[in-house]
Design an enzyme around this catalytic site. Structure first.
Site, mmCIF file in Angstrom:
data_model
loop_
_atom_site.group_PDB
_atom_site.id
_atom_site.type_symbol
_atom_site.label_atom_id
_atom_site.label_comp_id
_atom_site.label_asym_id
_atom_site.label_seq_id
_atom_site.Cartn_x
_atom_site.Cartn_y
_atom_site.Cartn_z
ATOM 1 N N GLY A 124 3.688 -46.068 -11.875
ATOM 2 C CA GLY A 124 3.191 -47.322 -11.301
ATOM 3 C C GLY A 124 3.201 -47.246 -9.777
ATOM 4 O O GLY A 124 2.228 -46.819 -9.193
ATOM 5 N N SER A 220 2.855 -39.482 -13.492
ATOM 6 C CA SER A 220 2.269 -40.293 -12.431
ATOM 7 C C SER A 220 3.295 -40.605 -11.326
ATOM 8 O O SER A 220 3.873 -39.686 -10.752
ATOM 9 C CB SER A 220 1.699 -41.564 -13.051
ATOM 10 O OG SER A 220 0.862 -42.225 -12.172
ATOM 11 N N TYR A 221 3.550 -41.884 -11.069
ATOM 12 C CA TYR A 221 4.564 -42.197 -10.046
ATOM 13 C C TYR A 221 5.946 -41.716 -10.491
ATOM 14 O O TYR A 221 6.845 -41.548 -9.651
ATOM 15 C CB TYR A 221 4.590 -43.698 -9.694
ATOM 16 C CG TYR A 221 5.476 -43.946 -8.502
ATOM 17 C CD1 TYR A 221 5.007 -43.729 -7.207
ATOM 18 C CD2 TYR A 221 6.809 -44.310 -8.661
ATOM 19 C CE1 TYR A 221 5.839 -43.877 -6.112
ATOM 20 C CE2 TYR A 221 7.651 -44.463 -7.565
ATOM 21 C CZ TYR A 221 7.152 -44.246 -6.298
ATOM 22 O OH TYR A 221 7.986 -44.382 -5.215
ATOM 23 N N ASP A 414 -8.197 -35.533 -14.842
ATOM 24 C CA ASP A 414 -7.692 -36.711 -14.126
ATOM 25 C C ASP A 414 -8.072 -36.564 -12.660
ATOM 26 O O ASP A 414 -7.768 -35.541 -12.041
ATOM 27 C CB ASP A 414 -6.157 -36.759 -14.267
ATOM 28 C CG ASP A 414 -5.516 -37.835 -13.403
ATOM 29 O OD1 ASP A 414 -6.188 -38.829 -13.069
ATOM 30 O OD2 ASP A 414 -4.317 -37.677 -13.067
#
Ligand code: NAG
Ligand code: NAG
Ligand code: NAG
Length: 492
Positions: A124, A220-221, A414
């Site tokens: 996030g 991700s984060y 991605d």
């Protein structure tokens, strides 16, 4: 001050209790923010020292009987024949503030007492590891389009590990704090401290998992969360905490180092025919040292959404119920084989949102949100988050020095945290190559991707996978995870 402005990423303010952000919106904002300014100085992260604080907390929070309380009888709408145990509930991480983190734990389908323990974290910052990670990626179930029933995920990771999903930090998913100012104080220090406190208390609640081989994974984060939590564990290791038997980390499409990541994004966009030559000239990185100055940068939305392309998988179909996407078509699982996606449903987050906001479901999960000012959402609408670092390189060095097993993987379609950026980042670590670039095989006939084994770290691509690798390529993702947990190179 400049750094502060650049780093102060305020994702959302609580304007309306039902306000929600999708994980894609959260990450787009993050990427756009990064691109809109002049690069700040590289900033390392220092793990908090919390051992002494911990012994106090451990005495404070008795876990007696809580494991039994957390046992899930049956998830609402779950298919027949579920044989593994499931648990869910809260672990208090600060009693004074009234702060508690929600977890979901699916034990291994077979022989849980001999299988490793795997923690999964979504990124996030502010997105839910349960709703996204467990329910659309690697968990045992997928929510059906009716938003009420579950089907089995044939590639669930609990075939190879006991899988623990943590909603982190407070304000995310079902995790909360009774001190609402906590939501304004999201940052990497607090996230790591709370996640660490969660773990120590969780192991007291599940003492049978003490000393078990333990892996921290995420995407991700979580490219920041995972190393930061590992670093916190390493820094606070003592005789009291040695039951935290951290063996390794695995990170997918994770951010790692701002400069190389961002240059990789721009090169990815140009090499995948997503931006013009002119735009590329505006943005391009000079090779040595990698750096760029952005002029008149197109926003993330301009590049992708107006073109109705999903940057998280540039070749995937879109969900028509997303009002931002104009001509998106709704495709059922049966309609998608041309995209080469194995049962991927672009609308799955909508089903999860419906499912997790059903009282019966929340009750089965022991997630009574009656007292919360918000409903469950994929990504937090209440959290403000200060990112404390720009690079994880020093932590990678510490993790390698501590002998942790490290797998960095990357879905290769991605465009958000793309494989090019991850490769620039790994190259910048200048690690000796042990086994050079080779195709790894998912099955005898299926190339799963490519891998390079470096001294201290393995890199792998996952062919045809977008940002959320286990959603787009579940079979390849499971094969990769199995090899990682076995400490073996990906099959050649
Ligand atoms: C938060 O407040 C509610 C309502 O008073 C209480 O039931 C709950 O236990 C509190 N949470 C924590 C973690 O102390
Ligand atoms: C949730 O907790 C409230 C009290 O805080 C209680 O009245 C309600 O019945 C509970 N709901 C569920 C679904 O457990
Ligand atoms: C992280 O950010 C917070 C502000 O949100 C600050 O108080 C703290 O000192 C920072 N930590 C580090 C290690 O820079």
């Amino acid at each position: 001050m400049k750094n502060l402005i650049l780093l102060a990423i305020v994702f959302a303010v609580l304007v309306h209790p039902s306000h929600q952000l999708s994980r894609h919106e959260v990450l787009s904002k993050f990427v756009e923010r990064r691109r809109s300014g002049v690069r700040s100085e590289a900033k390392e992260w220092v793990a908090p020292s919390i051992s002494s604080e911990y012994s106090w907390k451990l005495n404070q929070y008795s876990q007696d009987g809580l494991q039994e309380n957390d046992k899930i009888t049956s998830l609402s709408g779950q298919p027949a024949g579920v044989t593994f145990a499931q648990y869910a509930g809260y672990v208090t991480v600060d009693a004074e503030a009234g702060r508690a983190l929600f977890y979901y734990f699916a034990e291994a389908t077979e022989d849980p007492s001999t299988k490793p323990l795997l923690l999964w974290l979504n990124g996030g910052p502010g997105c839910s590891s349960f709703g996204v990670g467990a329910m659309t990626e690697l968990g045992p179930f997928r929510v059906q389009p009716d938003g009420k029933t579950l089907s089995k995920n044939p590639y669930a990771w609990n075939q190879v590990a006991n899988t623990l999903f943590l909603e982190s930090p407070a304000g995310v998913g079902f995790s909360y704090s009774n001190t609402t100012s906590d939501y304004q104080n999201g940052n990497d220090d607090n996230t790591a401290r709370d996640a660490y406190t969660f773990l120590l208390n969780w192991f007291e609640r599940f003492p049978q998992y003490k000393n078990r081989d333990f892996y921290i994974t995420g995407e991700s984060y979580a490219g920041f969360y995972v190393p930061e939590l590992a670093d916190t564990i390493l820094k606070n290791k003592n005789s009291q905490t040695s039951f935290l038997n951290l063996k390794g980390v695995m990170i997918g499409n994770g951010i790692m180092n701002e400069e190389t990541d961002d240059c990789g994004s721009i090169d990815y966009e140009w090499t995948h025919a997503l931006i013009s030559d002119e735009e590329y000239e505006n943005l391009r990185c000079s090779s040595s040292p990698l750096s760029y100055t952005a002029h008149n940068t197109l926003s993330f939305g301009e590049i992708y959404f107006d073109g109705q392309i999903d940057p998280y998988n540039i070749y995937a179909p879109l969900c028509s119920s997303d009002s931002n996407l104009k001509w998106a078509s709704s495709l059922s699982i049966d309609d998608t084989p041309t995209s080469g996606l194995d049962g991927f449903d672009p609308c799955s987050s909508d089903y999860v949102l419906t499912y997790l906001n059903t009282l019966e479901v929340q009750s089965a999960l022991h997630a009574n949100v009656t007292n919360l000012p918000y409903e469950w959402t994929e990504c937090s609408g209440v959290l403000s988050y200060n990112i404390n670092a720009t690079t994880m390189f020093p932590i990678y060095q510490r993790m390698m020095a501590a002998g942790l097993r490290i797998l960095v993987y990357s879905g290769d379609v991605d465009a958000v945290v793309p494989v090019t950026g991850t490769r620039y980042s790994i190259n910048a670590l200048k690690l000796p190559i042990v086994k050079a670039w080779y195709p790894w095989m998912n099955t005898e006939l299926d190339v799963g991707g490519y891998s390079v084994i470096y001294k201290g770290l393995t890199f792998a691509t996952v062919r045809g996978a977008g940002h959320e690798v286990p959603s787009y390529q579940p079979s390849r993702a499971l094969t990769m995870t199995k090899s990682f947990l076995a400490g073996k190179p990906l099959p050649s």
